[in-house]
Design an enzyme around this catalytic site. Structure first.
Site, PDB file in Angstrom:
ATOM      1  N   ASP A  75      -9.161 -28.490  23.882  1.00 13.29           N
ATOM      2  CA  ASP A  75      -9.803 -27.349  24.374  1.00 13.29           C
ATOM      3  C   ASP A  75     -10.494 -27.670  25.499  1.00 13.29           C
ATOM      4  O   ASP A  75     -11.130 -28.651  25.955  1.00 13.29           O
ATOM      5  CB  ASP A  75     -10.423 -26.857  23.355  1.00 13.29           C
ATOM      6  CG  ASP A  75     -11.740 -27.839  22.823  1.00 13.29           C
ATOM      7  OD1 ASP A  75     -11.462 -28.955  22.572  1.00 13.29           O
ATOM      8  OD2 ASP A  75     -12.890 -27.139  22.374  1.00 13.29           O
ATOM      9  N   GLU A 137     -13.463 -29.094  20.351  1.00 16.54           N
ATOM     10  CA  GLU A 137     -14.561 -29.950  20.591  1.00 16.54           C
ATOM     11  C   GLU A 137     -15.630 -29.518  21.102  1.00 16.54           C
ATOM     12  O   GLU A 137     -16.678 -29.595  20.751  1.00 16.54           O
ATOM     13  CB  GLU A 137     -14.112 -31.167  21.561  1.00 16.54           C
ATOM     14  CG  GLU A 137     -14.957 -32.512  21.570  1.00 16.54           C
ATOM     15  CD  GLU A 137     -16.118 -32.069  22.839  1.00 16.54           C
ATOM     16  OE1 GLU A 137     -17.018 -32.956  22.840  1.00 16.54           O
ATOM     17  OE2 GLU A 137     -15.963 -31.199  23.631  1.00 16.54           O
TER      18      GLU A 137
HETATM   19 ZN   LIG Z   1     -15.278 -33.080  26.917  1.00 16.69          ZN
END
Ligand SMILES: [Zn+2]
Length: 389
Positions: A75, A137
């Site tokens: 992401d 993340e």
């Molecule tokens: Zn990163």
């Protein structure tokens, strides 16, 4: 086609998937799965509980415990309200730099691992090589936590993990954790002229913050003897305090947004236990004596474990050798590394690009950095050829 050109080509494809954390990453995962399957990797795609995202875990070499894991998050952060010189999801090469959202954080590293996969496939022997691509993340490391559960269910603990976040190829063996909370206070509304008939959530929230500040001071004295973190202790920040409606109304609701950044295991539990005790023994009994349904609720926004520098760290030894680094360092930003460390894996963070360019308009990765990343992976391939577990 040479290796750098192939990597750049893959990176261009990866950038074209607009994998902002709020959106699906599944098209990118399918693309990476194809490339890895083409070189004979066993690929496992695990869908997120919400059903729109997925982790990828793939292995070259024998099916067994241990091995080396190359991990990256798929992401990227949003581009809204940023002033880009070109389309952030169409990679542009300019002045030996590759521009695009995610080039340095951290699709460049992912592209390098995918470009190297065919070579790794011919080099891997007894020691398995794993690839992990995670989701979410940037919004609390949700994908990595999910991946950790998947690995535990398979009784698979990688021996070594390299998290390719942008460190300019420096070897990073530690970073603080990042624990974020919102504490919600529910009291009883009433007229300001009769405070004893209500439960003022704002006033209880202030006492809670006051206790939190005492703990903040205590943590200063609990810094580990030798640590390179700056500051060397676990910090607490009260970021927002909201509640109430008007001067003359007893506030029925209040919320405290706060965080801590632990430097060592145990500090977060220490703070949470002390607050829990304070609520159970002091605040709640007072609140509930007047209003039985008064409550205090601790909402966990995210608990991203720190990466605690370890005396023994095989990942550090290997990656220092691969990069020629003379030392390992600690950084201020958080990564998924602590989640893998908690599994019992030796972890370092090391990847191409600078965190300075991450999350900003005109994010870029220099070709020099990408080449350095490839060189590290190339040497890792050589190691795989020679190593047994
Ligand atoms: Zn990163």
């Amino acid at each position: 086609m040479d290796r750098l050109s192939r990597t750049t080509e893959i990176l261009r494809d990866l950038i074209a998937f607009p994998t902002i954390s709020s959106d699906s990453n599944q098209a990118l995962i399918a693309y990476a799965a194809n490339l890895l399957e083409d070189c004979g990797a066993r690929v496992d795609i695990v869908t997120s509980p919400c059903g729109t995202k997925a982790n990828l875990f793939a292995t070259l070499g024998p099916e067994r415990d241990g091995g080396i894991l190359l991990s990256g998050h798929s992401d990227v952060v949003p581009v809204a309200d940023q002033d880009w010189s070109s389309d952030p999801f169409e990679m542009v090469e300019r002045d030996a730099r590759l521009y695009g959202r995610g080039t340095c954080d951290m699709k460049g590293f992912i592209a390098a691992t995918l470009a190297m996969a065919p070579q790794f496939a011919s080099q891997v022997r007894e020691r398995p090589l794993h690839f992990a691509l995670t989701y979410d993340e940037e919004v609390g490391c949700l994908g990595a936590q999910h991946l950790a559960q998947t690995l535990q269910a398979r009784s698979l603990t990688p021996r070594v993990a390299i998290i390719g976040e942008p460190t300019e190829m420096r070897v990073i063996e530690g970073h603080k954790g990042c624990y974020e909370y919102s504490t919600h206070f529910h009291g009883l509304e009433g007229h300001g002229s009769a405070p004893d008939l209500g439960v003022n959530a704002v006033e209880f929230a202030v006492q809670y913050v006051s206790r939190l500040l005492d703990l903040k001071e205590k943590l200063r004295g609990m810094a580990p003897a030798k640590t390179r973190f700056d500051p060397p202790w676990t910090t607490v920040n009260v970021g927002a305090l909201n509640g109430g409606v008007a001067h003359n109304v007893i506030a029925s609701k209040a919320r405290v947004d706060w965080e801590m950044r632990p430097v060592q295991g145990g500090d977060a539990d220490f703070v949470k236990a002390a607050l829990q005790q304070f609520c159970d023994v002091e605040l709640l009994p007072k609140m509930q004596a007047i209003y039985g349904e008064a409550s205090i609720h601790l909402e966990i926004v995210g608990e991203i474990a720190g990466l605690i520098p370890a005396d023994e760290n095989e990942a550090r030894r290997i990656v220092m050798e691969l990069t020629g680094a003379n030392d390992a360092d600690v950084v201020a930003f958080g990564t998924e590394a602590g989640i893998f460390q908690a599994l019992g894996t030796d972890v370092v963070v090391c990847g191409p690009g600078s965190i300075e360019q991450a999350h900003k308009a005109d994010e870029y990765l220099s070709l020099d950095q990408l080449s350095a990343g490839l060189a590290m992976l190339d040497r890792l391939g050589g190691e795989l050829e020679m190593q047994s577990e």
